[in-house]
Design an enzyme around this catalytic site. Sequence first.
Site, short mmCIF file in Angstrom:
data_model
loop_
_atom_site.label_atom_id
_atom_site.label_comp_id
_atom_site.label_asym_id
_atom_site.label_seq_id
_atom_site.Cartn_x
_atom_site.Cartn_y
_atom_site.Cartn_z
N HIS A 37 -37.62 9.75 -47.89
CA HIS A 37 -38.49 9.48 -49.02
C HIS A 37 -37.71 8.72 -50.10
O HIS A 37 -36.96 9.33 -50.87
CB HIS A 37 -39.01 10.80 -49.62
CG HIS A 37 -40.03 11.48 -48.79
ND1 HIS A 37 -41.38 11.22 -48.90
CD2 HIS A 37 -39.90 12.40 -47.81
CE1 HIS A 37 -42.04 11.97 -48.04
NE2 HIS A 37 -41.17 12.69 -47.36
N CYS A 62 -41.89 7.92 -44.40
CA CYS A 62 -41.99 9.22 -43.73
C CYS A 62 -42.93 9.12 -42.52
O CYS A 62 -42.64 8.40 -41.58
CB CYS A 62 -42.39 10.31 -44.72
SG CYS A 62 -42.13 11.99 -44.09
N GLU A 86 -38.79 7.54 -52.82
CA GLU A 86 -39.25 7.97 -54.16
C GLU A 86 -38.60 9.28 -54.59
O GLU A 86 -38.68 9.66 -55.77
CB GLU A 86 -40.78 8.10 -54.17
CG GLU A 86 -41.36 9.33 -53.51
CD GLU A 86 -41.45 9.27 -51.99
OE1 GLU A 86 -42.06 10.19 -51.41
OE2 GLU A 86 -40.91 8.31 -51.40
#
Length: 213
Positions: free
Chosen positions: A193, A82, A195
């Site tokens: 992202h 990011c 994750e």
Amino acid sequence: MTIAVIDYGMGNLHSVAKALEHVTHEHVVVTRDARRIRGATRLVLPGQGAIRDCMAELERSEVKGLVQEVLADAEKPLLGICVGEQMLLDDSEENDGIACLGFIPGKVRRFKHDLRDSQGHRLKVPHMGWNRVHQYHPHPLWDGIDDGERFYFVHSYYVDATEDASVFGKTEYGDAQVHAAIGRGPVFAVQFHPEKSAGAGLRLLENFVNWEP
């Protein structure tokens, strides 16, 4: 092997660490300790929110010099996430201009105020949600990930790298061509992202853990 998630007070540090722990048995640590960062075999540079604040915290926490040292050495794999991607560029348009780390030539640009899709519908800024990422150049971190796979984004500014060879993934938001993945040598960085990107995101993190530049 130790994977260090660099802690300078910004970003989804523990979410990233948990996702890494899900894909590897190697030791994952969230740290700002210079000795542990230098001793790690792989590094993750996260970031979230305003790049002005991220750069300020990087400076205040005295981590900026460590990150610059790692980038200059170009010896160990580093994954930017990011704003961690945006910080690698020369500068950002945010707040009339914010100097970044200058590792990859280019600028971080703000999405237009009146951004519209191909049907003329107005698009929201920040860009928040799932978008397809097209693999512009091959890279080991794309292994096992389909071209055009969806990843999760949250951002109001986007990377516009000037070197074609540094761009590994693109996505479109309105008429903005977002360089969603960039890299050079042992450094790879993404605007989305991983994750938060379900199976494809975990696969990218697994590829990073196994990457031998």
